[in-house]
Enzyme design. Structure first.
Site, short mmCIF file in Angstrom:
data_model
loop_
_atom_site.label_atom_id
_atom_site.label_comp_id
_atom_site.label_asym_id
_atom_site.label_seq_id
_atom_site.Cartn_x
_atom_site.Cartn_y
_atom_site.Cartn_z
N ARG A 23 33.23 11.08 -11.20
CA ARG A 23 32.45 10.51 -12.31
C ARG A 23 31.71 9.27 -11.82
NH1 ARG A 23 35.96 9.49 -17.41
NH2 ARG A 23 35.52 11.72 -17.73
N GLU A 40 35.04 20.63 -11.75
CA GLU A 40 35.36 21.37 -12.97
C GLU A 40 36.18 22.63 -12.67
OE1 GLU A 40 35.02 20.39 -16.00
OE2 GLU A 40 34.02 18.55 -15.40
N GLN A 45 43.08 24.59 -15.66
CA GLN A 45 44.53 24.81 -15.63
C GLN A 45 45.28 23.76 -14.79
OE1 GLN A 45 45.64 27.28 -17.55
NE2 GLN A 45 43.59 28.03 -17.98
N TYR A 129 32.01 28.24 -19.52
CA TYR A 129 32.36 26.82 -19.51
C TYR A 129 31.81 26.12 -18.26
CZ TYR A 129 34.93 22.62 -18.48
OH TYR A 129 35.23 21.33 -18.11
N ASP A 147 36.14 24.00 -23.65
CA ASP A 147 37.41 24.11 -22.94
C ASP A 147 38.54 23.85 -23.93
OD1 ASP A 147 37.41 21.36 -23.34
OD2 ASP A 147 37.99 20.88 -21.28
N GLU A 203 31.21 15.39 -22.11
CA GLU A 203 32.24 14.74 -21.30
C GLU A 203 33.12 13.82 -22.15
OE1 GLU A 203 32.69 13.04 -16.83
OE2 GLU A 203 30.88 12.45 -17.93
N CYS A 213 43.10 12.83 -28.59
CA CYS A 213 43.36 14.00 -29.44
C CYS A 213 44.23 14.98 -28.66
CB CYS A 213 42.05 14.65 -29.88
SG CYS A 213 42.24 15.87 -31.20
N CYS A 223 40.93 7.12 -32.66
CA CYS A 223 39.95 8.19 -32.48
C CYS A 223 38.63 7.87 -33.16
CB CYS A 223 40.51 9.50 -33.02
SG CYS A 223 39.38 10.90 -32.80
#
Length: 380
Positions: A23, A40, A45, A129, A147, A203, A213, A223
């Site tokens: 990033r 990505e 997973q 995705y 995702d 992002e 969340c 949030c």
């Protein structure tokens, strides 16, 4: 989501974005599409904390798609070792070679990732995705992503009592109109992405799902979306998204560590329940109450008359895709050298197994998967 909520989301992200090796410091800066693709894919997973070091090492060895395309599968697996889901690594290499071959044919150098969803999704291992992430984060196009983090956020924000994987009849949007469940979620994702700031919205939502969340104990007080979240307003965040039935299947079996008289270990890359196409220890399924000694299935890999000794070396647990594995480890020491080893039939080991022998000291490199390495750790 309304524009004022999305504005709060952007402001929250600018203040709370974690520093990650993939990033940039400037959140508005376009990114290297190759770097987006690799990060990505690794993050599928896999937890962010795990991916950090793998990504840094990968990019140091394979800094661009052309360098990667020149690598062989064995080396790629070594750098992927521990991330699991090895089909991802195989597809990464296939895609790199495909993109570079296309660049040569079209005289486009240096090679780079395509700029359209259709072209990206035609490449091995790149789905909706990943294509959306590349187009959004790298090229700043108004492309949606979806995702697990976004599914959780949308389910709570709109109080959706179904999952994208549910049957179409279950999928009702907020107007009560029946539609495909996956399409209902993608519709919300496209609404979020219909903005010049789509890259930041996408992002930011991924970051929000990872840090605020969360699946358990969401931090709703922190949030930026809480003002419009139906689940929060109704005190029902724990009900969304609805629970998914576990798809895990139990598998019990034996992993063989077959050692020749000259200190080599048997590796196979075909004819196995798991890890097809890469060097692994022979393994096969058996019941929990399997008898001790040499199982009949094992004699496909060596001649029982040439066994010096066998040793039960405990067991280990492992997960591969949907399989929850409990595997015992059997060490078999042979009296013959690797070049002379045959199966109990008296013939060479069945070609279907694509068997090779590796030096014991090279095992850590040769077996580039955690399943085999766990088994070997029980023996040596």
């Amino acid at each position: 989501m309304e524009s004022n909520i999305l504005k709060r989301l952007r402001e929250w992200f600018k203040k709370n974005a974690a520093m990650l090796p993939w990033r940039p410091t400037d959140l508005d800066a376009p990114r290297d599409p190759y770097a987006v693709w690799i990060s990505e894919t690794m993050l599928q997973q896999t937890q962010v904390a795990t991916v950090r070091d793998y990504y840094i090492k990968w990019m140091k060895r394979f800094p661009d798609i052309e360098t990667l395309a020149k690598a062989n599968e064995e080396e790629v697996f070594r750098y992927w070792q521990g991330l699991g889901y090895y089909s991802r690594a195989r597809n990464i290499l296939r895609t790199a070679k495909t993109v570079c071959e296309q660049a040569v044919r079209q005289a486009h150098r240096p090679a780079t990732m395509p700029r359209t969803r259709k072209e990206l999704e035609a490449l091995p291992g790149i789905g909706a995705y990943t294509a959306g992430a590349i187009l959004s984060l790298a090229y700043h196009q108004r492309e949606a992503i979806l995702d697990g983090n976004l599914v959780r956020i949308f389910a709570r924000f709109y109080a959706l009592d179904f999952l994208p994987t549910d049957k179409a009849s279950a999928g009702k949007n907020t107007t009560g109109k029946n539609e495909g469940c996956a399409e209902a979620y993608w519709k919300y994702a496209r609404e979020v992405a219909d903005s010049p700031k789509a890259y930041m919205h996408n992002e930011a939502l991924m970051e929000l799902g990872r840090t605020v969340c969360k699946s358990k104990n969401p931090e709703c007080a922190n949030c930026p979306l809480s003002g419009g979240c139906r689940a929060f307003a109704e005190g029902r965040t724990g009900e969304f998204p609805p629970k998914r039935k576990s798809a895990q299947r139990e598998w019990r079996g034996t992993a063989l560590v077959v050692e020749s008289a000259d200190g080599k270990l048997l590796a196979v890359s075909a004819g196995q329940p798991f890890l097809a196409g890469q060097a692994t220890l022979p393994h096969f399924e058996h019941s929990r109450n399997a008898t001790a000694g040499i199982p009949a299935e094992a004699e496909a890999y060596f001649n029982a008359d040439n066994v010096v000794h066998t040793r039960e070396c405990g067991s280990f647990r492992h997960n591969i895709t949907v399989h929850k594995i409990e595997c015992r480890v059997l060490h078999v020491k042979l009296s013959t050298k690797a070049s002379k080893c045959v199966a109990s039939s008296g013939k060479k080991i069945d070609p279907q197994f694509n068997a090779t022998w590796v030096k014991k000291e090279d095992a850590a490199k040769a077996f580039a998967n955690s399943f085999s390495l766990k088994a070997l750790k029980n023996v040596f």
